[in-house]
Design an enzyme around this catalytic site. Sequence first.
Site, PDB file in Angstrom:
ATOM      1  N   ASN A 126       0.829  -1.211   0.000  1.00 12.10           N
ATOM      2  CA  ASN A 126       0.000   0.000   0.000  1.00 12.10           C
ATOM      3  C   ASN A 126       0.862   1.260   0.000  1.00 12.10           C
ATOM      4  O   ASN A 126       2.087   1.207  -0.042  1.00 12.10           O
ATOM      5  CB  ASN A 126      -0.946  -0.025   1.204  1.00 12.10           C
ATOM      6  CG  ASN A 126      -2.302   0.591   0.890  1.00 12.10           C
ATOM      7  OD1 ASN A 126      -2.396   1.604   0.220  1.00 12.10           O
ATOM      8  ND2 ASN A 126      -3.364  -0.035   1.387  1.00 12.10           N
ATOM      9  N   HIS A 156      22.453   1.130  12.862  1.00  9.84           N
ATOM     10  CA  HIS A 156      23.679   1.839  13.215  1.00  9.84           C
ATOM     11  C   HIS A 156      24.263   1.252  14.498  1.00  9.84           C
ATOM     12  O   HIS A 156      23.534   0.667  15.305  1.00  9.84           O
ATOM     13  CB  HIS A 156      23.398   3.337  13.449  1.00  9.84           C
ATOM     14  CG  HIS A 156      22.908   4.049  12.232  1.00  9.84           C
ATOM     15  ND1 HIS A 156      23.745   4.595  11.298  1.00  9.84           N
ATOM     16  CD2 HIS A 156      21.648   4.317  11.800  1.00  9.84           C
ATOM     17  CE1 HIS A 156      23.035   5.161  10.338  1.00  9.84           C
ATOM     18  NE2 HIS A 156      21.755   5.008  10.625  1.00  9.84           N
ATOM     19  N   GLY A 185      -1.248  -1.109   8.876  1.00 12.17           N
ATOM     20  CA  GLY A 185      -0.708   0.211   8.563  1.00 12.17           C
ATOM     21  C   GLY A 185       0.154   0.784   9.677  1.00 12.17           C
ATOM     22  O   GLY A 185      -0.123   0.616  10.865  1.00 12.17           O
ATOM     23  N   THR A 208      10.478  -6.094  16.609  1.00  9.11           N
ATOM     24  CA  THR A 208      11.914  -6.153  16.893  1.00  9.11           C
ATOM     25  C   THR A 208      12.447  -7.574  16.973  1.00  9.11           C
ATOM     26  O   THR A 208      13.663  -7.765  16.984  1.00  9.11           O
ATOM     27  CB  THR A 208      12.214  -5.445  18.229  1.00  9.11           C
ATOM     28  OG1 THR A 208      11.506  -6.119  19.279  1.00  9.11           O
ATOM     29  CG2 THR A 208      11.784  -3.986  18.182  1.00  9.11           C
ATOM     30  N   LYS A 209      11.527  -8.565  17.046  1.00 12.20           N
ATOM     31  CA  LYS A 209      11.936  -9.966  17.142  1.00 12.20           C
ATOM     32  C   LYS A 209      11.123 -10.795  16.153  1.00 12.20           C
ATOM     33  O   LYS A 209      10.079 -10.364  15.665  1.00 12.20           O
ATOM     34  CB  LYS A 209      11.724 -10.494  18.570  1.00 12.20           C
ATOM     35  CG  LYS A 209      12.589  -9.777  19.614  1.00 12.20           C
ATOM     36  CD  LYS A 209      12.343 -10.362  20.995  1.00 12.20           C
ATOM     37  CE  LYS A 209      13.220  -9.662  22.039  1.00 12.20           C
ATOM     38  NZ  LYS A 209      12.980 -10.200  23.410  1.00 12.20           N
ATOM     39  N   LYS A 226      -2.363 -13.618  20.074  1.00 11.93           N
ATOM     40  CA  LYS A 226      -3.054 -14.907  20.013  1.00 11.93           C
ATOM     41  C   LYS A 226      -2.502 -15.718  18.853  1.00 11.93           C
ATOM     42  O   LYS A 226      -1.751 -15.220  18.020  1.00 11.93           O
ATOM     43  CB  LYS A 226      -4.564 -14.727  19.858  1.00 11.93           C
ATOM     44  CG  LYS A 226      -4.997 -14.025  18.576  1.00 11.93           C
ATOM     45  CD  LYS A 226      -6.514 -13.893  18.553  1.00 11.93           C
ATOM     46  CE  LYS A 226      -6.989 -13.164  17.306  1.00 11.93           C
ATOM     47  NZ  LYS A 226      -8.472 -13.027  17.295  1.00 11.93           N
TER      48      LYS A 226
END
Length: 252
Positions: A126, A156, A185, A208-209, A226
């Site tokens: 999108n 970084h 989104g 992040t994982k 869930k």
Amino acid sequence: MAALPTSDASAVETNPPADAPQPTEKERMLRGELYYAFDPTLNKERAHAAAACHAFNSAPPDLSRRGRLELQNKQVNPIILGLPPLPPVGPDFDEARLDDEYPWILPPFVSDYGYNTRIAAGSFINFNATFLDTCPITIGTRVLVGPNVSFYAATHPIDPRVRNGCNGPELGKPIVVEDDVWIGGGAIICPGVTIGKGSTVGAGSVVTKNVEPYTVVGGNPAKLIKRVPMDQPPIEVHTRASINVAADDEAV
């Protein structure tokens, strides 16, 4: 001569001769090592990708699906997708093939390099997608990506003395989005993440994982909400083919 101790032997294998050619900044980047982004070669490649994305994003908004794919093939595919040529238009041409064999990419679309991004057939990207593809970003089949989603394969050093603003090095880690994923989104996908098959990422999440297959995650950082009950039959829905038949009947 006696064999070297294990530690010394390893050092010999991992340390190239002093006169060995040094890797380029691009080679370091592609390997996920520290590299300097303002290298002349990388500067030129980012400029090329920016020009291709600009041409694609500047197309008329009422361009047909095929017209946009033709522009996508001309401007974006050479740096990003590498998909086959469009099938010729003729009496046997089926418009539905375009959705089965090509992804939807809505402008504006931004990519750092392009050649490190792969978007498979049947996926939908999108508005306002950002791909910082320092390292490979791979999008599987039938993946749905909401507006304003960012894929950050670039990162970084956290030590500010090494980071050193625009004068320091950076690095990257690959991102993989497996088949049948839905990303809501405004989500941010961080370096090194794999999003498992059939999973859903809630809107505005920061991933992040790794995300397990067939799960729903959300939040900052994204956490398990869930699991999708794949042992149960799916709900019944009318098919896209039935919509087309109904439209043909109305036209008659």
